[in-house]
Enzyme design. Sequence first.
Site, mmCIF file in Angstrom:
data_model
loop_
_atom_site.group_PDB
_atom_site.id
_atom_site.type_symbol
_atom_site.label_atom_id
_atom_site.label_comp_id
_atom_site.label_asym_id
_atom_site.label_seq_id
_atom_site.Cartn_x
_atom_site.Cartn_y
_atom_site.Cartn_z
ATOM 1 N N ASP A 213 0.847 -1.192 0.000
ATOM 2 C CA ASP A 213 0.000 0.000 0.000
ATOM 3 C C ASP A 213 0.884 1.243 0.000
ATOM 4 O OD1 ASP A 213 -1.867 2.048 0.520
ATOM 5 O OD2 ASP A 213 -3.134 0.700 1.693
ATOM 6 N N ARG A 215 -0.356 4.478 -0.222
ATOM 7 C CA ARG A 215 -1.161 5.675 0.006
ATOM 8 C C ARG A 215 -0.717 6.472 1.228
ATOM 9 N NH1 ARG A 215 -6.859 2.613 -0.337
ATOM 10 N NH2 ARG A 215 -5.587 1.148 0.874
#
Length: 284
Positions: A213, A215
Site C-alpha cells: 500500500d 497511500r
Amino acid sequence: MADTRIASPALSICSSSSSTRAHNGRTRIPMAARSHRSRPFVVHALGVQPGLSSVGPNCKLVYTKKCLEGQEGDACTPVVEEILETQTDFIAETLLPTHRGDYRVRAYRHWVNGWPTEPLAIIYGDVEGLAEVPVRVHDACFTSEVLGSMKCDCSEQLDLALEYIQEAGSGMVVYLQQEGRGIGLANKISAYARQEKGLDTVDANRALGFPDDCREYSAVANMLKDLNLQSIRLMTNNPMKMKKLAELGVNVVGRIPCIIKSNDVNDGYLKAKADRMDHMLDHL
C-alpha cells in the site's frame, strides 16, 4: 471560505512540473525557487538513504528503490524517502447538481516537495464545526468508476458513501488521486497483467517492486482541519486507514462498514484484502 493554506507532516504522490503555475489569479513560483513561511505543523523527516532511484509515478515521493549488492530490477528493495515539506491549498467550492441531488464540491491542491495532487471534498449538507461526521476517504479508481471494471468494489463503495451521506443529512467523501493503492494507473494495469498469471493483488504489487500500500493521507487531515470537523465516523473496512488518520491527528470516533456483495470476478480480490491486509470483511 477564504483561500486557505494548510501544512502537515507526511508523504504524497503525482507528477511534477518545473513550470510556473497559476493559483487563484496569482503566479505560483516553482517550489525549488521560493522560500516558505513557517507552517503550523511539524514535518517529520523519515530518513532518506543514499543511492536511491525513483520507482514512480505515484510512489515516487513515498517509496524509492535501493538496489543492494547483487540486486537489480524487481529485486531492489523499496525504502521510504525523506519528506521535507507539505501543504494543502483550498482552491474553490461549487454546488454540483447530480442525479442523487446537489453536493458541495471543494477543490484543493496538495503539495509534497513540489509535487501536486488535487483532492476533493464532496460534501452533502453542512459539516463545518460538527462532531461524529460520517466521512469516506476514497481513492480514485478509473477502471471501475469510469470503465465499469468488475475486478474490485471501488465504484460500489463510492456510490454507497455518496448515498449514505445524503440519507444521513450531512457528511463528506474525500476523493484522493491515489489510483491502485498509490502506484498509479499504468502500474495498476501492469499489476492486473500479473494477476492474470495467477498473482493476487498483494503479490502483483510486490512483483512490480511496490509495497502492499503506497497511500498517504496528510491531505485528508488538512482538509478536515480546514472545515473544522471535531471528529469523524470513518466509512471503511480498512483498519490501517483508521490508524494512519489517527496518527495524523484526525479524531476518529467510530467506523461505518462499507460492505459490498462480491461477484465472481472480484471475490478473490476481496478475500486477499481480508486475509493479507486485514480488511474487515467478515461476510466473505
